[in-house]
Design a protein around this motif. Structure first.
Motif, short mmCIF file in Angstrom:
data_model
loop_
_atom_site.label_atom_id
_atom_site.label_comp_id
_atom_site.label_asym_id
_atom_site.label_seq_id
_atom_site.Cartn_x
_atom_site.Cartn_y
_atom_site.Cartn_z
N TYR A 70 -5.54 5.82 5.19
CA TYR A 70 -5.59 4.21 4.09
C TYR A 70 -6.94 4.14 3.42
O TYR A 70 -7.05 3.98 2.76
N LEU A 71 -7.52 3.12 4.65
CA LEU A 71 -8.90 3.75 5.03
C LEU A 71 -9.96 4.08 3.70
O LEU A 71 -10.36 4.42 3.32
N SER A 72 -9.47 5.70 4.82
CA SER A 72 -10.25 6.83 3.95
C SER A 72 -10.00 6.62 2.30
O SER A 72 -10.40 6.92 1.50
N ALA A 73 -8.77 6.70 2.00
CA ALA A 73 -8.42 6.61 0.74
C ALA A 73 -9.06 5.11 -0.57
O ALA A 73 -9.19 6.25 -1.35
N VAL A 74 -8.97 4.44 0.38
CA VAL A 74 -9.76 3.49 -0.42
C VAL A 74 -11.36 2.36 -0.40
O VAL A 74 -11.80 1.81 -0.94
N GLY A 75 -11.38 3.27 0.77
CA GLY A 75 -13.65 3.52 1.80
C GLY A 75 -13.70 4.07 0.01
O GLY A 75 -14.49 3.08 0.34
N GLY A 91 -17.89 3.11 -1.71
CA GLY A 91 -18.43 4.38 -1.34
C GLY A 91 -19.76 4.52 0.52
O GLY A 91 -20.19 4.56 0.24
N ILE A 92 -18.28 3.83 0.82
CA ILE A 92 -17.78 4.33 2.50
C ILE A 92 -16.98 5.50 2.84
O ILE A 92 -16.09 5.76 2.09
N ASP A 93 -17.31 7.22 3.36
CA ASP A 93 -16.83 7.45 3.82
C ASP A 93 -16.50 7.12 5.08
O ASP A 93 -17.47 7.96 6.46
N PHE A 94 -15.17 6.77 5.14
CA PHE A 94 -14.10 6.61 5.86
C PHE A 94 -13.58 7.62 6.77
O PHE A 94 -13.54 7.58 7.69
N GLU A 95 -13.19 8.74 6.13
CA GLU A 95 -12.84 9.75 6.17
C GLU A 95 -13.82 10.87 8.09
O GLU A 95 -12.81 10.73 8.14
N PRO A 151 -21.21 -9.58 0.87
CA PRO A 151 -19.34 -9.70 0.09
C PRO A 151 -18.57 -9.27 -0.43
O PRO A 151 -17.58 -9.38 -0.49
N GLU A 152 -19.45 -7.86 -0.99
CA GLU A 152 -18.09 -6.71 -1.72
C GLU A 152 -17.05 -6.08 -0.26
O GLU A 152 -16.27 -5.72 -0.35
N PHE A 153 -17.74 -6.37 0.83
CA PHE A 153 -17.51 -6.03 1.64
C PHE A 153 -16.87 -6.82 1.94
O PHE A 153 -15.06 -6.49 2.52
N ASP A 154 -16.71 -7.96 2.18
CA ASP A 154 -15.42 -8.65 2.92
C ASP A 154 -14.03 -9.02 1.63
O ASP A 154 -12.73 -9.27 2.17
N ALA A 155 -14.36 -9.10 0.29
CA ALA A 155 -13.70 -9.35 -0.71
C ALA A 155 -12.81 -7.97 -0.55
O ALA A 155 -11.46 -7.89 -0.71
N TRP A 156 -13.48 -6.90 -0.22
CA TRP A 156 -12.46 -5.06 0.30
C TRP A 156 -11.50 -4.98 1.33
O TRP A 156 -10.35 -5.02 0.92
N CYS A 157 -12.22 -6.25 1.91
CA CYS A 157 -11.55 -6.73 3.33
C CYS A 157 -9.93 -7.12 3.11
O CYS A 157 -8.54 -7.04 3.40
N ASP A 158 -10.43 -8.07 2.15
CA ASP A 158 -9.36 -9.36 1.53
C ASP A 158 -8.13 -8.36 1.02
O ASP A 158 -6.97 -8.39 0.68
N LYS A 159 -8.92 -7.50 0.41
CA LYS A 159 -7.94 -6.93 -0.75
C LYS A 159 -7.51 -5.81 -0.33
O LYS A 159 -5.55 -5.68 -0.51
N ILE A 200 -6.57 -6.02 2.56
CA ILE A 200 -5.13 -6.80 3.72
C ILE A 200 -3.48 -7.60 2.63
O ILE A 200 -2.65 -7.56 3.31
N LEU A 201 -4.25 -7.83 1.78
CA LEU A 201 -3.13 -8.55 0.63
C LEU A 201 -2.28 -7.02 0.08
O LEU A 201 -0.93 -7.13 -0.14
N ALA A 202 -3.20 -6.09 -0.18
CA ALA A 202 -2.32 -5.02 -1.21
C ALA A 202 -1.07 -4.70 -0.10
O ALA A 202 -0.10 -4.40 0.27
N LEU A 203 -1.43 -4.47 1.57
CA LEU A 203 -0.64 -4.34 2.36
C LEU A 203 0.44 -5.39 2.75
O LEU A 203 1.73 -4.76 2.95
#
Length: 344
Positions: free
Chosen positions: A257-262, A266-270, A323-331, A333-336
């Motif tokens: 999931y992290l790879s798909a939304v990373g 612009g981050i290669d979590f895969e 802040p971009e990563f912070d907002a991404w984390c919140d998003k 978690i909220l989506a899940l």
């Protein structure tokens, strides 16, 4: 007695700083750095510097003219083209060329979670690792065919006083996760957090590395250098929270999931997760210890993380907010959480 002469290409990064610092204290070594001089103020006073961008091969060739070294260590080589350049520059001019590869080059998941230097090299998930493998293949070919004196070193997750090791973070590094912990916000841990991992403080890594320098048994061989301590990612994050004196609010998210939304970041979590940190690994360091018996963990993570946090929290320049990563984390978690409600 003549001193041994060592050249470090780079020499001011997380791993190499500790090696250079320790080696500069030894009377039997003369230490040289070849880099652009961006962190010259942090280099020990008795270390010599050659100011050069090694990607400019002609300039490097001129500045290295007439010089020979007992050991050349490449810390900023990531592609075959770069090690091919090094081969041209240092063939016949060094008794040992040490290339810093990566433990991420091992096949993930491997047939066994116990990793030795004989574990297959193959990483379909991460181009960084595939390039390191290609570098190794070129250098070993030159060793076999021309006796080019190569030693391969494969670090895993090495950290220092400026870095807090994590699995999931943004492009600006670890600090935003620390900030979330301090603010009582949930922090994302890949998978269920139970996969096993090695963390190595750079001071301990330096012991293993220096023990391989000018060691004839190391020529033509590969060595992984890691600490002996094995922790799960849940234990790693809990140790960080304990050092901060806060409650850990872990939020586990599947690596796929992290790879798909990373991509939104612009981050290669895969690569960094599926191809590395999400897979349990336990490194067998017996090959290294046969040559360097003094290699051991002297800075366990519960101590190392406090060293790092003390430094980071007292040096504002290390506190890079994201802040971009912070907002991404919140998003994420909220989506899940919303998806869970759909099944209630």
């Amino acid at each position: 007695m003549a001193k041994s002469k060592a050249l470090f290409i780079g020499g001011t990064g997380t791993i190499s700083t500790a090696i250079v610092e320790e080696l500069s204290k030894k009377d039997e070594w003369e230490v040289w750095l070849l880099n652009r001089g961006n962190r010259a103020a942090e280099v020990p006073a008795n270390v010599h510097q050659i100011l050069c961008d090694i990607s400019d091969e002609e300039d490097a060739k001129k500045k290295l003219s007439g010089m020979e070294f007992d050991v050349v260590s490449e810390f900023i080589g990531f592609t075959p083209e770069q090690v091919e350049r090094d081969y041209r520059l240092f063939k016949g001019k060094t008794k040992q060329y040490i290339f810093i590869s990566s433990a991420s080059a091992y096949n993930k998941p491997a047939a066994s979670y116990v990793i030795t230097e004989g574990t297959t090299l193959s990483n379909p998930h991460w181009e960084y690792s595939r390039n390191k493998i290609a570098c190794e293949e070129f250098l070993f070919k030159k060793y076999r065919e021309e006796n080019f004196p190569v030693t391969i070193v494969r670090p895993s997750h090495t950290y220092d006083k400026r870095n807090v090791p994590l699995g999931v973070h943004g492009k600006k590094g670890f600090y935003q996760v620390i900030k979330r912990m301090k603010e009582g916000k949930p922090v994302i841990i890949q998978g269920d957090g139970t996969s096993l991992w090695h963390l190595t403080f750079n001071k301990d890594f330096a012991t293993g590395f220096i023990g391989l320098m000018m060691n004839r048994h190391a020529i033509g061989e590969a060595f992984q250098i890691t600490g002996d301590e094995v922790l799960s990612w849940n234990q790693i994050y809990q140790t960080i929270a304990d050092a901060l004196g806060v409650e850990l609010k872990a939020y586990h998210v599947a690596s796929d999931y992290l790879s798909a939304v990373g991509d939104k970041l612009g981050i290669d979590f895969e690569g960094s997760l599926t191809g590395d940190k999400s897979v349990s690994v336990v490194f067998d360091n017996s090959k290294l210890k046969r040559l360097v018996p003094q290699m051991q963990t002297t800075v366990p993570f519960n101590q190392g993380v406090r060293i790092a946090l003390d430094y980071v929290l007292s040096h504002p320049e290390c506190q890079l907010e994201d802040p971009e990563f912070d907002a991404w984390c919140d998003k994420v978690i909220l989506a899940l959480e919303e998806s869970k409600k759909n099944f209630s």
